[in-house]
Scaffold this motif. Structure first.
Motif, PDB file in Angstrom:
ATOM      1  N   VAL A  67     -19.782  19.377-130.323  1.00 46.85           N
ATOM      2  CA  VAL A  67     -20.398  20.153-131.403  1.00 46.85           C
ATOM      3  C   VAL A  67     -21.481  21.059-130.844  1.00 46.85           C
ATOM      4  N   GLU A  68     -22.267  20.545-129.921  1.00 48.75           N
ATOM      5  CA  GLU A  68     -23.346  21.340-129.324  1.00 48.75           C
ATOM      6  C   GLU A  68     -22.788  22.560-128.598  1.00 48.75           C
TER       7      GLU A  68
ATOM      8  N   VAL B 240     -27.757  28.688-133.854  1.00 50.09           N
ATOM      9  CA  VAL B 240     -27.968  27.293-134.232  1.00 50.09           C
ATOM     10  C   VAL B 240     -28.521  26.510-133.045  1.00 50.09           C
ATOM     11  N   LYS B 241     -28.003  26.776-131.847  1.00 49.92           N
ATOM     12  CA  LYS B 241     -28.485  26.062-130.655  1.00 49.92           C
ATOM     13  C   LYS B 241     -29.980  26.245-130.467  1.00 49.92           C
ATOM     14  N   ARG B 242     -30.475  27.444-130.766  1.00 51.63           N
ATOM     15  CA  ARG B 242     -31.892  27.714-130.572  1.00 51.63           C
ATOM     16  C   ARG B 242     -32.777  26.933-131.537  1.00 51.63           C
ATOM     17  N   GLN B 243     -32.160  26.380-132.600  1.00 47.52           N
ATOM     18  CA  GLN B 243     -32.938  25.632-133.589  1.00 47.52           C
ATOM     19  C   GLN B 243     -33.406  24.275-133.062  1.00 47.52           C
TER      20      GLN B 243
ATOM     21  N   ALA C 224     -14.651  18.644-134.024  1.00 44.62           N
ATOM     22  CA  ALA C 224     -15.830  19.411-133.608  1.00 44.62           C
ATOM     23  C   ALA C 224     -15.909  20.739-134.356  1.00 44.62           C
ATOM     24  N   VAL C 225     -14.783  21.400-134.553  1.00 41.53           N
ATOM     25  CA  VAL C 225     -14.758  22.664-135.301  1.00 41.53           C
ATOM     26  C   VAL C 225     -15.193  22.444-136.740  1.00 41.53           C
ATOM     27  N   GLU C 226     -14.745  21.339-137.347  1.00 41.28           N
ATOM     28  CA  GLU C 226     -15.129  21.026-138.728  1.00 41.28           C
ATOM     29  C   GLU C 226     -16.642  20.830-138.839  1.00 41.28           C
ATOM     30  N   LEU C 227     -17.230  20.080-137.909  1.00 45.25           N
ATOM     31  CA  LEU C 227     -18.677  19.864-137.930  1.00 45.25           C
ATOM     32  C   LEU C 227     -19.432  21.158-137.613  1.00 45.25           C
TER      33      LEU C 227
END
Length: 317
Positions: free
Chosen positions: A15-16, A23-26, A77-80
């Protein structure tokens, strides 16, 4: 095939890697253990935000079950990823200042849980013990899909006055989730009013005019509706509707069954039935209680009628 722990770790990493840079920067994704109702422990993935605040917790047990049934890690992972992308770009960020005492007073509500079934949970959350072995616990409404429990840590960090939190929750909860009392036959067989819903007997003035069988007490969301039993005035109104005493059968945390007290019903036998149904049918996280209650209309009080008999049996062991 991966075991459960390997799956959780691999899914977190997938997911990461899948979410956008924005989103990663959050923050960073972490796996948490969450104590749910009746001391059931679930595992969830959440984005631990750099600046504090909260993000959705996606519980992983159902995804592991899907994986065991053949769904690929990539699909999950795509769903999340889509869930988190949708959340962060369509919903405002929730900051810790949003949970200040003044801001939460009009958002707090209560749930009723069984003290014996929730010993671990009650060590973590603020609560008020009440009669019949239950306790009030408190949450803060965030949106239609999310609420935040008032833990001991949150209450201490935000210096909550829990007496005022309790008073606000008692006032708010019946307004957020209005109580409903419906004939079970109407619920099961569709004898509905013009609006497509079963008739709410708490909103009728024709009290005691119809012989009732089983009634279902819940709220208009049919979610966590067993707590409606402890709304101010509801126990008395139910008695007015059926014109007398009644048994409360703890069907689940989402509703209780009301049965007018008659000679053919025996509290001990009813309680044996409840225990059997809880054990074999009701998901552990959805169980409300093992005890059958009796509302005494003269005393205006709920009592655990089967308790004296059980206590005598226990003393003889």
């Amino acid at each position: 095939m991966m075991n459960r722990e390997e799956f959780y770790d691999a899914l977190r990493e997938a997911v990461e890697n899948a979410v956008s840079e924005g989103v990663k920067r959050q923050g960073r994704f972490v796996i948490q253990e969450i104590q749910k109702n009746n001391d059931v422990t679930l595992h969830g993935i959440t984005l631990q935000l750099n600046e504090g605040g909260t993000s959705p917790i996606m519980y992983l047990e159902r995804y592991f079950e899907a994986y065991e049934n053949g769904k690929s890690m990539k699909e999950i992972a795509v769903e999340l990823k889509q869930e988190y992308e949708m959340y962060f770009w369509k919903r405002p960020a929730i900051k810790m200042e949003d949970f200040s005492f003044d801001k939460v007073l009009d958002k707090v509500f209560f749930k009723v849980i069984d003290r014996k079934m929730n010993r671990k949970k009650l060590q973590e959350v603020k609560n008020t013990p009440i009669e019949n072995g239950f306790a009030f616990v408190y949450s803060i409404y965030v949106n239609e899909n999310a609420s935040i429990p008032i833990t001991r840590t949150l209450a201490e960090d935000m210096t909550y006055d829990m007496k005022k939190i309790h008073e606000a929750a008692i006032k708010n909860t019946p307004n957020f989730y209005p109580a409903t009392l419906e004939n079970m036959e109407d619920v099961l067989f569709g004898q509905l009013e013009n609006n497509g819903e079963a008739k709410n007997l708490l909103q009728t003035d024709r009290v005691g005019s119809t012989p009732f069988g089983m009634l279902v007490l819940s709220n208009d969301e049919k979610h966590l509706g067993a707590s409606a039993l402890y709304y101010p005035g509801v126990k008395e109104k139910v008695s007015d509707v059926i014109k007398g005493d009644y048994y409360v059968i703890p069907s689940s945390i989402h509703e209780v069954i009301i049965i007018p007290k008659k000679g053919e019903f025996n509290a001990v036998k009813l309680e044996e039935m409840v225990r059997e149904v809880n054990e074999n049918t009701v998901d552990p996280i959805d169980r409300f209680s093992d005890r059958v209650l009796l509302y005494d209309s003269k005393r205006k009080k709920l009592i655990t009628e089967a308790e004296p008999i059980k206590n005598n049996d226990e003393r003889g062991r």
